[in-house]
Design a protein around this motif. Sequence first.
Motif, PDB file in Angstrom:
ATOM      1  N   ALA A  57       0.758   6.173 -12.899  1.00 27.99           N
ATOM      2  CA  ALA A  57       0.696   4.728 -12.673  1.00 27.99           C
ATOM      3  C   ALA A  57       0.360   4.087 -14.023  1.00 27.99           C
ATOM      4  O   ALA A  57      -0.402   4.652 -14.809  1.00 27.99           O
ATOM      5  N   SER A  58       0.925   2.931 -14.290  1.00 27.55           N
ATOM      6  CA  SER A  58       0.851   2.424 -15.674  1.00 27.55           C
ATOM      7  C   SER A  58      -0.539   1.942 -16.057  1.00 27.55           C
ATOM      8  O   SER A  58      -0.835   1.823 -17.245  1.00 27.55           O
ATOM      9  N   GLU A  59      -1.417   1.688 -15.065  1.00 29.77           N
ATOM     10  CA  GLU A  59      -2.793   1.304 -15.430  1.00 29.77           C
ATOM     11  C   GLU A  59      -3.514   2.455 -16.131  1.00 29.77           C
ATOM     12  O   GLU A  59      -4.545   2.255 -16.772  1.00 29.77           O
ATOM     13  N   SER A  60      -2.966   3.667 -16.021  1.00 31.67           N
ATOM     14  CA  SER A  60      -3.591   4.832 -16.662  1.00 31.67           C
ATOM     15  C   SER A  60      -2.925   5.197 -17.988  1.00 31.67           C
ATOM     16  O   SER A  60      -3.207   6.261 -18.549  1.00 31.67           O
ATOM     17  N   SER A  74       9.295  -1.968 -10.772  1.00 31.58           N
ATOM     18  CA  SER A  74       9.535  -2.640  -9.495  1.00 31.58           C
ATOM     19  C   SER A  74       8.203  -3.034  -8.900  1.00 31.58           C
ATOM     20  O   SER A  74       7.155  -2.518  -9.290  1.00 31.58           O
ATOM     21  N   MET A  75       8.257  -3.960  -7.978  1.00 32.25           N
ATOM     22  CA  MET A  75       7.041  -4.423  -7.329  1.00 32.25           C
ATOM     23  C   MET A  75       6.830  -3.720  -5.998  1.00 32.25           C
ATOM     24  O   MET A  75       5.724  -3.649  -5.489  1.00 32.25           O
ATOM     25  N   ARG A  76       7.910  -3.215  -5.397  1.00 30.64           N
ATOM     26  CA  ARG A  76       7.799  -2.521  -4.107  1.00 30.64           C
ATOM     27  C   ARG A  76       8.234  -1.073  -4.291  1.00 30.64           C
ATOM     28  O   ARG A  76       9.150  -0.794  -5.061  1.00 30.64           O
ATOM     29  N   SER A  86       0.858  -1.192   0.000  1.00 34.05           N
ATOM     30  CA  SER A  86       0.000   0.000   0.000  1.00 34.05           C
ATOM     31  C   SER A  86       0.888   1.234   0.000  1.00 34.05           C
ATOM     32  O   SER A  86       1.699   1.430   0.899  1.00 34.05           O
ATOM     33  N   TYR A  87       0.767   2.024  -1.045  1.00 37.15           N
ATOM     34  CA  TYR A  87       1.648   3.160  -1.285  1.00 37.15           C
ATOM     35  C   TYR A  87       1.059   3.937  -2.434  1.00 37.15           C
ATOM     36  O   TYR A  87       0.078   3.511  -3.057  1.00 37.15           O
ATOM     37  N   GLN A  88       1.678   5.053  -2.755  1.00 36.90           N
ATOM     38  CA  GLN A  88       1.270   5.799  -3.942  1.00 36.90           C
ATOM     39  C   GLN A  88       2.325   5.642  -5.026  1.00 36.90           C
ATOM     40  O   GLN A  88       3.516   5.903  -4.773  1.00 36.90           O
TER      41      GLN A  88
HETATM   42  N1  LIG Z   1       4.150  -2.371  -9.455  1.00 38.82           N
HETATM   43  C1  LIG Z   1       3.597  -1.373 -10.157  1.00 38.82           C
HETATM   44  O1  LIG Z   1       4.295  -0.644 -10.799  1.00 38.82           O
HETATM   45  C2  LIG Z   1       2.082  -1.261 -10.121  1.00 38.82           C
HETATM   46  C3  LIG Z   1       1.507   0.098 -10.420  1.00 38.82           C
HETATM   47  N2  LIG Z   1       0.081   0.036 -10.260  1.00 38.82           N
HETATM   48  C4  LIG Z   1       1.801   0.569 -11.836  1.00 38.82           C
HETATM   49  O2  LIG Z   1       1.677  -0.182 -12.767  1.00 38.82           O
HETATM   50  O3  LIG Z   1       2.127   1.722 -12.023  1.00 38.82           O
END
Ligand SMILES: NC(=O)C[C@H](N)C(=O)O
Length: 336
Positions: free
Chosen positions: A65-68, A124-126, A32-34
Amino acid sequence: QTATPPARPQVVLLATGGTIAGAGATAANSASYQAAKVPVDKLIAGVPELAQVAQVRGEQVFQIASESFTNEHLLTLGKRVAALAKQPDVDGIVITHGTDTLEETAYFLNLTVHTDKPVVVVGSMRPSTAISADGALNLLNAVTTAAAKDSRGKGVLVVMNDEIHTGRDVSKSVNIKTEAFRSPWGPLGMVVEGKTYWFRAPVKRHTTGSEFDIEQIGALPAVSIAYGSGNADDTAYRAFAAKGAKAIIHAGTGNGSVAAPVVPALRELRAQGVQIVRSARVTAGGFVLRNAEQPDDQYDWVVSHDLNPQKARILTMVALARGADSKALQRMFMEY
Ligand SMILES: NC(=O)C[C@H](N)C(=O)O
């Protein structure tokens, strides 16, 4: 007399956001982070070891964020990568990216940027603030790979968790562990302590061997993905077409099978000019063959072969932007 040290390779780091630029409230916050908080200069300054590998300079292209990511983001990034790759003072390019759609961007660049120079996408994942954050080593490994002469001509690469993958095959397959990225046919190599080790090379067309060219693409057509499941109906397919989709990727069950209540809608949409691409929702190696499960020749549908639905969307967009018909589209799915 002291010999002048050899000039270090010049690597440009294009930052787009994601978790690699993320920040959490405490070191215990690994999930949980931004995302998209840390600017590119801080990313580079956070890994002083980069300077031993290459002369690195950064550009903040986006901070999202890459989902956008949208098609416009893909085009902007692709054109910037192509322009930089032409510069004599650039030996390699690294793109920091969120992991959620990293595989789509990597495949898009692999298809459309005409360069032999290494282009490496990394995430990265974290977040950087977490204990055991994975971003710093991933970034060092990505710059190492982008600076290596033996990375040239292998298409757009993805470096995560010490592995080097082709941007064509790789996919985010786990969403909580640092070993999140997998290629159904295996990684190309490893990067360990500042050195690349290669075991295979891509055989599919990419970059300099591709008929797609980012410099010729002004816009990408609307292509949507509809997900197959039990109790399926045709609502999503018809709604996407009504909204202007030029192609629909069917994220089919099993080997791209289509539920009986959906088949008539897909035949109708095809007759109206919408391209229908059968892909598979299976995650560990989908494989869709023409005329297996459905009579593709008779219906004039296309199969995505081994490309997952999100990669099939990318290839279909660039193919339609070049004016491909269903026959050309099917050829491209076998060649790229
Ligand atoms: N681990 C990540 O980078 C996930 C994040 N929601 C992204 O794709 O920007």
